[in-house]
Design an enzyme around this catalytic site. Structure first.
Site, mmCIF file in Angstrom:
data_model
loop_
_atom_site.group_PDB
_atom_site.id
_atom_site.type_symbol
_atom_site.label_atom_id
_atom_site.label_comp_id
_atom_site.label_asym_id
_atom_site.label_seq_id
_atom_site.Cartn_x
_atom_site.Cartn_y
_atom_site.Cartn_z
ATOM 1 N N CYS A 1 13.381 10.481 7.250
ATOM 2 C CA CYS A 1 13.344 9.964 8.625
ATOM 3 C C CYS A 1 14.706 10.056 9.291
ATOM 4 O O CYS A 1 14.802 10.243 10.494
ATOM 5 C CB CYS A 1 12.829 8.533 8.636
ATOM 6 N N GLU B 1 10.004 15.118 15.867
ATOM 7 C CA GLU B 1 10.332 15.061 14.444
ATOM 8 C C GLU B 1 9.479 16.092 13.711
ATOM 9 O O GLU B 1 8.253 16.058 13.786
ATOM 10 C CB GLU B 1 10.030 13.656 13.908
ATOM 11 N N GLY C 1 6.821 4.617 8.446
ATOM 12 C CA GLY C 1 5.950 5.763 8.636
ATOM 13 C C GLY C 1 6.108 6.331 10.032
ATOM 14 O O GLY C 1 7.186 6.237 10.623
ATOM 15 N N GLY D 1 3.108 3.153 13.839
ATOM 16 C CA GLY D 1 3.943 1.970 14.087
ATOM 17 C C GLY D 1 3.589 1.315 15.411
ATOM 18 O O GLY D 1 3.472 0.081 15.498
ATOM 19 N N LYS E 1 0.835 -1.201 0.000
ATOM 20 C CA LYS E 1 0.000 0.000 0.000
ATOM 21 C C LYS E 1 0.872 1.254 0.000
ATOM 22 O O LYS E 1 1.564 1.531 0.972
ATOM 23 C CB LYS E 1 -0.912 0.047 1.234
ATOM 24 N N THR F 1 5.840 7.047 14.079
ATOM 25 C CA THR F 1 5.969 6.237 15.284
ATOM 26 C C THR F 1 4.586 5.919 15.865
ATOM 27 O O THR F 1 4.344 4.799 16.326
ATOM 28 C CB THR F 1 6.858 6.976 16.304
ATOM 29 N N GLU F 2 3.691 6.883 15.766
ATOM 30 C CA GLU F 2 2.335 6.696 16.305
ATOM 31 C C GLU F 2 1.640 5.496 15.643
ATOM 32 O O GLU F 2 1.123 4.598 16.320
ATOM 33 C CB GLU F 2 1.567 7.991 16.027
HETATM 34 P P1 NAI Z 1 1.575 7.860 8.692
HETATM 35 O O1 NAI Z 1 2.379 6.963 9.579
HETATM 36 O O2 NAI Z 1 0.149 8.108 9.048
HETATM 37 O O3 NAI Z 1 1.596 7.297 7.194
HETATM 38 C C1 NAI Z 1 2.522 6.346 6.680
HETATM 39 C C2 NAI Z 1 1.772 5.228 5.965
HETATM 40 O O4 NAI Z 1 0.953 4.533 6.898
HETATM 41 C C3 NAI Z 1 0.821 5.722 4.871
HETATM 42 O O5 NAI Z 1 0.819 4.788 3.825
HETATM 43 C C4 NAI Z 1 -0.528 5.717 5.577
HETATM 44 O O6 NAI Z 1 -1.624 5.595 4.712
HETATM 45 C C5 NAI Z 1 -0.398 4.491 6.448
HETATM 46 N N1 NAI Z 1 -1.286 4.463 7.621
HETATM 47 C C6 NAI Z 1 -1.832 5.510 8.281
HETATM 48 N N2 NAI Z 1 -2.569 5.070 9.300
HETATM 49 C C7 NAI Z 1 -2.488 3.715 9.317
HETATM 50 C C8 NAI Z 1 -3.037 2.687 10.154
HETATM 51 N N3 NAI Z 1 -3.791 2.968 11.183
HETATM 52 N N4 NAI Z 1 -2.723 1.400 9.869
HETATM 53 C C9 NAI Z 1 -1.913 1.088 8.837
HETATM 54 N N5 NAI Z 1 -1.396 2.021 8.005
HETATM 55 C C10 NAI Z 1 -1.667 3.326 8.248
HETATM 56 O O7 NAI Z 1 2.374 9.233 8.585
HETATM 57 P P2 NAI Z 1 1.753 10.669 8.157
HETATM 58 O O8 NAI Z 1 0.482 10.896 8.889
HETATM 59 O O9 NAI Z 1 1.752 10.723 6.696
HETATM 60 O O10 NAI Z 1 2.880 11.668 8.712
HETATM 61 C C11 NAI Z 1 2.879 12.076 10.086
HETATM 62 C C12 NAI Z 1 4.287 12.201 10.589
HETATM 63 O O11 NAI Z 1 4.902 10.915 10.599
HETATM 64 C C13 NAI Z 1 5.212 13.030 9.753
HETATM 65 O O12 NAI Z 1 5.111 14.384 10.065
HETATM 66 C C14 NAI Z 1 6.552 12.471 10.108
HETATM 67 O O13 NAI Z 1 7.025 13.050 11.296
HETATM 68 C C15 NAI Z 1 6.280 11.016 10.350
HETATM 69 N N6 NAI Z 1 6.613 10.190 9.163
HETATM 70 C C16 NAI Z 1 7.772 9.471 9.187
HETATM 71 C C17 NAI Z 1 8.142 8.749 8.078
HETATM 72 C C18 NAI Z 1 9.406 7.982 8.055
HETATM 73 O O14 NAI Z 1 9.955 7.729 6.979
HETATM 74 N N7 NAI Z 1 9.905 7.518 9.177
HETATM 75 C C19 NAI Z 1 7.344 8.743 6.849
HETATM 76 C C20 NAI Z 1 6.110 9.484 6.944
HETATM 77 C C21 NAI Z 1 5.796 10.185 8.075
#
Ligand code: NAI
Ligand code: MG
Length: 491
Positions: free
Chosen positions: A303, A400, A247, A252, A195, A249-250
């Protein structure tokens, strides 16, 4: 000749040295009006849809499917069937051929993918062209090489594929994260349901075309688009044997809670708040370049970004002066312009998050610096930002930001640098700038970070494992280590 063309009286040397626009042509990209979900080698329609846009202009690009739990179920069923009907029992040398083909097609179509990545995600074309695409192809080449050598990688352990891998990726490196996930999974004989992030689905959807070109058997890779609901449905599905997530931490943590006790294998690659530590004996100009690359690369949507700069007190002033001067030369604007250094913020939501954290920095008492720059009217933009006078307790030093925002702190001794650098819930990466090799090793041993760069930053290679400690997650991607999460062993 130039003499003749010059209007009367104007000086021989121009006083305005700004670049003329040098946009990359979009003609190479053929967008469809709408995209379905790629399941079992076919496109299926999703009932619910949404529009994906260009974050640089807010222009709609295509209509995208929001996969439901039933769609996810179809994708998992297709992946299971492909796993059972031949893919998992194919000799490694045969699987390798598909991976080599995919790698070569990505190279051949690199320009098309790079332009599309910049259109949909907002990152500068010079980055998608010179970093994302070459690294994505390299990842497939690298894991193609392992596919028939798993017995040598894990001698006497009888490595076998896990089954169906559910993979959820973010929006900061859409195609590269897809490569990091899919290449090792296929090399080990698994099938995949992936996804992409909701704001950047287009390169993953174009990748389905590459899969067809490579004649990968139907169902080995399935792509389901949609937001967090689709991701959650994939995590919830009983038929998935392994989840790989990159993605926040929340999210994750929520996935880890959900999978606890189920036996589903899990790897998490989460956020970071990396320390970039600069000692007074370093090559200062080189360090400035490394700091800029560390935090303004990909608008800071990285990240492992070097978002906390630790400057040794003895060089604090010259370092910050040089850094500010360098910031004035960064070109912010059209992602498709070949001269652009800093592109668009990926989404309205992310821009809001950056603004909120920057505001908290001001309120808590840090001093803000932004070079003069014109931000386009339309789209999502944020100027490169440096905060000085930052205390460790401030939110901008703790959380972050995932934007082009650097927090500068100071230290006196190596011990103090370690103490401060490790004072974070994260542990993904770190940088050390010094002339002394012995100090680099001393620091690297003590920094709680998965990757430590020395006199460089944000360097990636498929043969080098990447991953975190603490709240940055667990499991490694890349290298020999990156095979392990996709294998079962007799022990
Ligand atoms: P997110 O963690 O919500 O999104 C990342 C992926 O997870 C996307 O594909 C999203 O559709 C999916 N996702 C969202 N909720 C989910 C759930 N409950 N179960 C399974 N999959 C789910 O991150 P978001 O909201 O786009 O960004 C928020 C913050 O997260 C950013 O400001 C950044 O600090 C951090 N982040 C860190 C990343 C990294 O590479 N470590 C990448 C993206 C965001
Ligand atoms: Mg989210």
């Amino acid at each position: 000749m130039a003499e003749l063309d010059r209007p009367g009286g104007s000086p021989a040397v121009p006083d305005d040295w700004t670049y003329a626009p040098a946009p990359e042509s979009r003609d190479i990209v053929r967008l469809r009006e709408r995209y379905g979900l790629f399941v079992g080698g076919e496109w299926i329609e999703a009932k619910e849809t949404y529009e994906t846009i260009s974050p640089a202009s807010e222009e709609p690009l295509a209509v995208i499917g929001q996969a439901s739990a039933a769609d996810v179920d179809s994708a998992v069923t297709a992946a299971r069937a492909a796993f059972a009907n031949g893919w998992s029992s194919l000799p490694g040398s045969e699987r390798a051929k598909y991976l080599f083909r995919i790698a070569r097609i990505l190279q051949e179509r690199a320009r098309e993918f790079a332009v599309l990545e910049s259109m949909n995600g907002g990152k500068p074309i010079k980055e998608s062209r010179d970093v994302d695409l070459p690294l994505a192809a390299a990842h497939f080449f690298y894991y193609a090489g392992w596919a028939d050598k798993l017995e040598y990688a894990f001698p006497n352990r009888r490595p076998r594929p896990v089954g169906v891998a559910g993979q959820i990726i973010p929006w900061n490196f859409p195609l590269l994260m897809l490569a990091w996930k899919i290449a090792p999974a296929l090399a080990c004989g698994n099938t995949v349901v992936l996804k992409p992030a909701e704001t950047t689905p287009l390169t993953a959807l174009l990748f389905c075309d590459v899969l067809r070109q490579a004649e990968l058997p139907a169902g080995v890779v399935n792509i389901v688009t949609g937001d967090g609901r689709t991701g959650a449905a994939l995590v919830e599905h009983d038929g998935v044997d392994k989840i790989a997530f990159t993605g926040s931490t929340e999210v994750g943590k929520a996935i880890q809670r959900r999978l606890a006790g189920t036996g589903t294998k899990l790897t998490l690659e989460l956020g970071g708040k990396a320390a970039n530590i600069v000692f007074d004996d370093c090559a200062l100009d080189q360090a400035v370049e490394g700091i800029v690359n560390g935090i303004y690369f990909n608008q800071g949507h990285v990240c492992c970004a070097g978002s906390r700069l630790f400057a040794q007190e003895s060089i604090y002033e010259p370092l910050v002066d040089k850094l500010k001067r360098r910031l004035e030369t960064l070109r912010v604007g059209d992602p498709l312009d070949k001269n652009t250094d800093v592109g668009a913020i990926n989404s309205a939501m992310q821009l809001e998050r950056i603004r909120e954290l920057v505001e908290s920095g001001r309120e808590e008492g840090a001093e803000i610096y932004q070079p003069p720059c014109h931000l386009p009217e339309k789209g999502y933009w944020f100027a490169p930002t440096v905060f000085t006078n930052v205390a460790q307790s401030y939110r901008i030093a703790q959380e972050e930001i995932f934007g082009p925002v650097l927090s500068v702190l100071t230290f006196r001794t190596p011990e103090e640098a370690i103490e401060k650098a490790n004072n974070t819930p994260y542990g993904l990466s770190a940088g050390v700038w010094t002339e002394k090799g012995s100090r680099i090793l001393w620091m690297a041993q003590r920094l709680r970070a998965g990757v430590v760069w020395a006199n460089t930053f944000n360097r990636f290679d498929p043969s080098s494992p990447f991953g975190g400690y603490k709240e940055s997650g667990f499991g490694r991607e890349g290298g020999l280590h990156g095979l392990e999460p996709y294998l079962r062993f007799d022990e």
